[in-house]
Enzyme design. Sequence first.
Site, PDB file in Angstrom:
ATOM      1  N   GLU A  26     -19.444  50.067   3.552  1.00  0.00           N
ATOM      2  CA  GLU A  26     -19.074  49.039   3.654  1.00  0.00           C
ATOM      3  C   GLU A  26     -17.381  48.366   4.660  1.00  0.00           C
ATOM      4  O   GLU A  26     -16.552  49.306   4.563  1.00  0.00           O
ATOM      5  CB  GLU A  26     -19.565  48.990   2.586  1.00  0.00           C
ATOM      6  CG  GLU A  26     -19.741  46.825   1.991  1.00  0.00           C
ATOM      7  CD  GLU A  26     -19.423  46.335   0.938  1.00  0.00           C
ATOM      8  OE1 GLU A  26     -19.965  47.557   0.237  1.00  0.00           O
ATOM      9  OE2 GLU A  26     -19.247  45.436   0.103  1.00  0.00           O
ATOM     10  N   ASN A 171     -28.557  42.107   0.733  1.00  0.00           N
ATOM     11  CA  ASN A 171     -28.534  42.984  -0.244  1.00  0.00           C
ATOM     12  C   ASN A 171     -28.219  42.098  -1.842  1.00  0.00           C
ATOM     13  O   ASN A 171     -27.999  41.237  -1.625  1.00  0.00           O
ATOM     14  CB  ASN A 171     -26.951  43.362  -0.055  1.00  0.00           C
ATOM     15  CG  ASN A 171     -26.278  44.344  -0.716  1.00  0.00           C
ATOM     16  OD1 ASN A 171     -26.385  45.251  -0.618  1.00  0.00           O
ATOM     17  ND2 ASN A 171     -25.520  43.343  -1.818  1.00  0.00           N
ATOM     18  N   GLU A 172     -28.983  43.060  -2.730  1.00  0.00           N
ATOM     19  CA  GLU A 172     -28.693  42.420  -4.382  1.00  0.00           C
ATOM     20  C   GLU A 172     -29.269  41.115  -4.258  1.00  0.00           C
ATOM     21  O   GLU A 172     -27.828  40.195  -4.981  1.00  0.00           O
ATOM     22  CB  GLU A 172     -26.960  43.154  -4.858  1.00  0.00           C
ATOM     23  CG  GLU A 172     -27.073  44.771  -5.006  1.00  0.00           C
ATOM     24  CD  GLU A 172     -26.279  45.204  -5.658  1.00  0.00           C
ATOM     25  OE1 GLU A 172     -25.138  44.254  -5.762  1.00  0.00           O
ATOM     26  OE2 GLU A 172     -25.654  46.251  -5.546  1.00  0.00           O
ATOM     27  N   GLU A 291     -28.314  52.221  -3.341  1.00  0.00           N
ATOM     28  CA  GLU A 291     -26.151  52.770  -3.710  1.00  0.00           C
ATOM     29  C   GLU A 291     -26.844  53.166  -5.030  1.00  0.00           C
ATOM     30  O   GLU A 291     -27.020  52.791  -5.570  1.00  0.00           O
ATOM     31  CB  GLU A 291     -25.660  50.944  -3.363  1.00  0.00           C
ATOM     32  CG  GLU A 291     -25.986  50.950  -2.834  1.00  0.00           C
ATOM     33  CD  GLU A 291     -25.075  49.406  -2.890  1.00  0.00           C
ATOM     34  OE1 GLU A 291     -23.691  49.088  -3.630  1.00  0.00           O
ATOM     35  OE2 GLU A 291     -25.066  48.278  -1.965  1.00  0.00           O
ATOM     36  N   GLN A 351     -20.185  55.079  -2.283  1.00  0.00           N
ATOM     37  CA  GLN A 351     -20.151  54.645  -0.690  1.00  0.00           C
ATOM     38  C   GLN A 351     -19.745  56.271   0.548  1.00  0.00           C
ATOM     39  O   GLN A 351     -19.607  56.960  -0.253  1.00  0.00           O
ATOM     40  CB  GLN A 351     -18.722  54.211  -0.053  1.00  0.00           C
ATOM     41  CG  GLN A 351     -20.100  52.315  -0.712  1.00  0.00           C
ATOM     42  CD  GLN A 351     -19.166  50.732   0.543  1.00  0.00           C
ATOM     43  OE1 GLN A 351     -19.052  51.486   0.704  1.00  0.00           O
ATOM     44  NE2 GLN A 351     -19.623  49.956  -0.305  1.00  0.00           N
TER      45      GLN A 351
END
Length: 504
Positions: A26, A171-172, A291, A351
């Site tokens: 990211e 995302n989320e 994730e 990550q």
Amino acid sequence: MNATIIIDKDFQIARVDDRLFGSFVEHLGRCVYTGIFEPEHETADENGFRSDVIDLVNALRVPIIRYPGGNFVSAYNWEDGIGPVEERPTRLDLAWRTLEPNTFGLNEFMKWSKRVHADPLMTVNLGTLGIDNARNMVEYCNLEKGTYWSDLRRTHGIEKPHNIRTWCLGNEMDGPWQIGHKTPMEYGRLARETGKAMKLVDPSIELVTCGSSKYIMPTFPQWEVETLEHTYDIADYISMHNYYGNWDGNTSEYLALNVEVEDFIHTVKAACDYVKAKKRSSKTMMICFDEWNIWFHNKQEDKKLMSQEILPTATPLLEEYYTHEDALLVGALLISLLKNADRVKIACIAQLVNVIAPIIAEKGGKAWRQTIYFPFQHVSLYGRGIALEPMVSSPTYESDRFGPVPYVESIAVLSEERKELVVFAVNRNLEEPIDLHVELRSGNFRTVIDHQVMTANTLKDTNSCEGEIIRPVHSKKHAADERGITVSLPKASWNMIRLGSCKQ
Ligand code: AHR
């Protein structure tokens, strides 16, 4: 103490999808800038990619890498990161309140991912942007030529399409912290229409619809049910995210957290299957756990840092230094993913570099491996094959949250390619070793090819730039009898036991 794992190669969970060993890059802290990309670094190649980091990533054999976020993607425009670098704008990234110079973008990532032999798991912005931006991106990346966006890519010097196969729809989006956070209805409709347009551009792509951003979200699992009502037909996977931490300093409770992961996975499966039944669909929704990791050591400090001023590019954020006990939990989480290999097809340790990562790349300095690097590497290298039902009987301890928890967490994977049976095991007993009897009901795997063990002087030991003091070593503590092999699992240890046939 003794424990047993009974192994029968006919009791199969599923073939493990290689993408279970994915990761995540990211635009956050020092993941991209001074992590994978540092033109001034002595190991940098002609693209500015750090070769020392590339070597460590290659040794992990990561097959798929999610990019460019995370929270970052929800206010990011991929168009800022293409074309001549000197013309790219510097933007204020709202997710991490950091200056984004856009000197590294889509095409740089694609070039870098080839050097680490990984496919991209590309995420589109469904926070501040939507259908048009996403379908243009698919056109830019996947069409050969003859359209505005594919021809634009060619003017950027990339003749052949990137052919990106798997895409995440935002995302989320269930999280109130997310820029452009949505209700299930708002997200479901937008994701469906965006996915529809993306698949019209390239029908061969696969899509991931956003599930909940953590198990404890108050909207879980209603979010899954309501959003899937809209996205079930267009999506191929639903995402899961979760991070873990030893918040109250109780190691035994902490090491049992993979029990929670399994509950989480089972509930997501149930929500998907409920919608499947309601829709009379013949499709089974697969899971993309894109994730997962441990994230708690520096969370409060990072929050403080970000609440002050706007941060310069490559400010260290989310830089966790992982302990031995963190590596044990990562091992247990990997076993849980293997146990659910029938439905979890993609997973990304979040990550990859510097940011909650197995690899730390010192700015201008050396790159080194954290404790969690090693169990991940073992499972990524040797956990490919057929996951077998883990019939484990082990003494238990009492957890406040989960009741009786087995000291030994274990699973075996059959690799037809290497003709090996590989047993992964965590001994959660903090005081005593356990003899694990590997009882073979079928198959001729009676020779220990290798037994790798990870232990530490204390549970809080970490590696550092000065030395990787915690790393696996070879163990010879095993014995064979007519029913199988017995291996000694030291107290608080991670173990990988590779078994071959006598002939080897
Ligand atoms: O990986 C760090 C952050 O955790 C990601 O940006 C976000 O998706 C998640 O909350």
